[in-house]
Scaffold this motif. Structure first.
Motif, short mmCIF file in Angstrom:
data_model
loop_
_atom_site.label_atom_id
_atom_site.label_comp_id
_atom_site.label_asym_id
_atom_site.label_seq_id
_atom_site.Cartn_x
_atom_site.Cartn_y
_atom_site.Cartn_z
N ASP A 191 0.84 -1.20 0.00
CA ASP A 191 0.00 0.00 0.00
C ASP A 191 0.88 1.26 0.00
OD1 ASP A 191 0.80 0.63 2.68
OD2 ASP A 191 -0.71 -0.76 3.45
N HIS A 192 0.24 2.42 0.09
CA HIS A 192 0.96 3.68 -0.04
C HIS A 192 1.62 4.15 1.25
CE1 HIS A 192 0.86 5.79 -3.94
NE2 HIS A 192 -0.14 4.98 -4.23
N ASP A 193 1.54 3.37 2.31
CA ASP A 193 2.22 3.75 3.54
C ASP A 193 3.73 3.67 3.33
OD1 ASP A 193 3.40 3.83 6.09
OD2 ASP A 193 1.63 2.95 7.04
N PRO A 194 4.46 4.77 3.46
CA PRO A 194 5.91 4.75 3.21
C PRO A 194 6.65 3.74 4.07
CG PRO A 194 5.13 7.01 3.34
CD PRO A 194 3.99 6.13 3.78
N ILE A 195 6.16 3.50 5.29
CA ILE A 195 6.79 2.51 6.16
C ILE A 195 6.70 1.13 5.54
CG2 ILE A 195 6.69 1.38 8.43
CD1 ILE A 195 5.67 4.02 9.58
N HIS A 196 5.55 0.78 4.99
CA HIS A 196 5.36 -0.53 4.37
C HIS A 196 6.20 -0.67 3.10
CE1 HIS A 196 1.16 -0.73 6.46
NE2 HIS A 196 2.17 -0.90 7.30
N ILE A 197 6.31 0.41 2.33
CA ILE A 197 7.14 0.38 1.12
C ILE A 197 8.60 0.14 1.50
CG2 ILE A 197 7.93 1.69 -0.88
CD1 ILE A 197 5.25 3.25 -0.73
N ALA A 198 9.07 0.89 2.51
CA ALA A 198 10.46 0.73 2.96
C ALA A 198 10.70 -0.69 3.49
CB ALA A 198 10.79 1.76 4.03
N ASP A 199 9.73 -1.24 4.21
CA ASP A 199 9.86 -2.61 4.72
C ASP A 199 9.99 -3.61 3.58
OD1 ASP A 199 9.78 -1.82 7.34
OD2 ASP A 199 7.64 -2.28 7.63
N TRP A 228 11.20 -3.07 0.59
CA TRP A 228 12.52 -2.95 -0.03
C TRP A 228 13.60 -3.59 0.83
CZ3 TRP A 228 11.72 2.90 -1.50
CH2 TRP A 228 10.90 2.96 -2.64
N ARG A 229 13.47 -3.51 2.14
CA ARG A 229 14.42 -4.19 3.02
C ARG A 229 14.35 -5.70 2.81
NH1 ARG A 229 12.20 -0.78 7.09
NH2 ARG A 229 13.54 1.01 7.59
N GLN A 230 13.12 -6.22 2.70
CA GLN A 230 12.94 -7.66 2.47
C GLN A 230 13.57 -8.09 1.15
OE1 GLN A 230 8.74 -8.62 2.76
NE2 GLN A 230 8.52 -7.32 4.58
N LEU A 231 13.38 -7.28 0.11
CA LEU A 231 13.92 -7.63 -1.20
C LEU A 231 15.45 -7.62 -1.18
CD1 LEU A 231 11.52 -5.58 -3.53
CD2 LEU A 231 11.47 -8.04 -3.08
N LEU A 232 16.04 -6.71 -0.43
CA LEU A 232 17.50 -6.67 -0.33
C LEU A 232 18.02 -7.87 0.45
CD1 LEU A 232 19.97 -4.98 -1.09
CD2 LEU A 232 19.76 -3.81 1.11
N THR A 233 17.27 -8.26 1.48
CA THR A 233 17.67 -9.41 2.30
C THR A 233 17.51 -10.73 1.55
OG1 THR A 233 17.04 -8.22 4.31
CG2 THR A 233 17.28 -10.62 4.48
N ASP A 234 16.40 -10.85 0.83
CA ASP A 234 16.09 -12.08 0.09
C ASP A 234 16.01 -11.76 -1.39
OD1 ASP A 234 15.30 -14.53 -0.81
OD2 ASP A 234 13.34 -14.53 0.19
N LYS A 235 17.17 -11.73 -2.04
CA LYS A 235 17.22 -11.30 -3.44
C LYS A 235 16.61 -12.32 -4.40
CE LYS A 235 20.89 -7.88 -3.26
NZ LYS A 235 22.13 -7.37 -3.89
#
Length: 370
Positions: A312-320, A322-329
């Motif tokens: 969704d558009h919550d910036p916190i959720h977007i940032a979370d 992206w962290r997941q994608l960096l951790t689990d490529k």
């Protein structure tokens, strides 16, 4: 392929129009790359304020109508909208020529009038809404690009509605090359497209400030919100790589740089539940991972094609995310599922055949009853 003569009336920017002397004459005709006959007229750039937009629509309609009426009597009139003047001019031309009107709604008008609050006065909004719906109800056939918007029109009294989805040409499908060797360990996030009011990119920009050590955000494109977004990024100290619109090899180099590509539509406009950005089909065809900040049918397509993650558009959720994608490529590797989905359901060539059948059906029916 179908053996038709296609006459096109279309705007060009003032710069494009003035660069070709043959465009200056009302009766001048160009032949396009597919053999279509084109009459063009000069159009100003899209203004950012409401008075300018209304003036542009009035001028566009005034320049479009005489060129449309200079055509030989057609078998069918097709009006393609997002530009609202095209709808009304198409209706007038079809009425004068007494020919069927195919109205192609590529955006969710008139719902967008209310959602965007483009008109400040409620009475004017109601008037515009009623005028658009009246033309839709009188069209021979209304074509939509999403099933949800087709259902809305049908419930609101539009008698003949067909859905032909957006797509992309699969004739020259060329996947991305191997991504260049990285000089950093950050997640590369790309937004490439229009910078307007519809995208709600402030959420993406704010999210990037929450993970500056993990993410590089590049925004490529232009639009009415471009300057405002740059000022916003500067205000919150977001280090965004803003770049001008790109085409061809430059466009592909941006995609090769990216780990994930953002598709975003603001979530406070109800009409966007039934809007699918055409950019999705391009990203599916290229095999890019999608950060989908969308709802409704757009989100469903990304999920069905297993081509990315929805947030969704919550910036916190977007940032979370992206962290997941960096951790689990491994999540970034979407394989060929998106490409396969496009071949099956969004091939422009197959959709074109469906369009040809629809138009032939309208013309045949008109001859029987005419």
């Amino acid at each position: 392929m179908a053996g038709w003569r296609v006459n096109v009336v279309t705007p060009r920017t003032v710069e494009q129009f003035d660069s070709t002397s043959s465009n200056r004459r009302l009766r001048s005709i160009e032949v396009g790359p597919h053999g279509e006959h084109i009459r063009s007229y000069p159009s100003m750039k899209k203004p950012s304020h409401i008075a300018g937009k209304i003036a542009k629509n009035i001028v566009d309609g005034a320049l479009m109508l005489p060129r449309a009426l200079l055509q030989a009597r057609p078998s069918i009139v097709i009006a393609t909208v997002p530009a609202l003047p095209t709808m009304f001019i198409g209706f007038i031309v079809a009425t004068i020529f007494r020919r069927p009107l195919l109205l192609e709604m590529r955006d969710a008008w008139p719902d967008l009038i209310s959602d965007s609050r483009i008109l400040r006065w409620k009475w004017l909004t109601r008037l515009a809404h009623g005028a658009v719906r009246a033309v839709q109800r009188r069209a021979t056939v209304v074509v939509t690009v999403t099933d949800g918007f087709a259902d809305i029109l049908a419930r609101d009294g539009v008698r003949a509605v067909q859905t032909i989805h957006n797509g992309i040409s699969t004739r020259h499908f060329e996947p991305l090359h191997d991504r260049p060797k990285r000089t950093d360990a950050k997640l590369h996030v790309l937004y490439l497209g229009n910078l307007g009011e519809s995208q709600g990119l402030e959420s993406v920009i704010l999210a990037s400030t929450m993970v500056p050590e993990h993410v590089k955000l590049r925004i490529v494109g232009g639009g009415t919100a471009s300057d405002r977004l740059r000022r916003y990024a500067e205000k919150i100290d977001a280090r965004i790589d803003f770049q001008a619109p790109a085409r061809g090899d430059a466009l592909r180099s941006h995609y090769e740089w990216a780990d994930t590509c953002v598709v975003s539509l603001r979530d406070d406009w109800a009409s966007f539940n039934h809007t699918v950005p055409s950019k999705i089909y391009e990203l599916l065809s290229l095999g890019c991972h999608i950060t989908g900040i969308v709802k409704g049918e757009a989100a469903q397509i990304i999920s069905d094609a297993a081509a990315g993650d929805i947030v969704d558009h919550d910036p916190i959720h977007i940032a979370d995310l992206w962290r997941q994608l960096l951790t689990d490529k491994q999540k970034l590797d979407v394989g060929k599922t998106g490409r396969d989905w496009v071949f099956e359901k969004a091939s422009l060539e197959k959709l074109g055949e469906k369009y040809v059948d629809l138009i032939n059906g309208i013309i045949t029916s008109e001859k029987k009853h005419g």
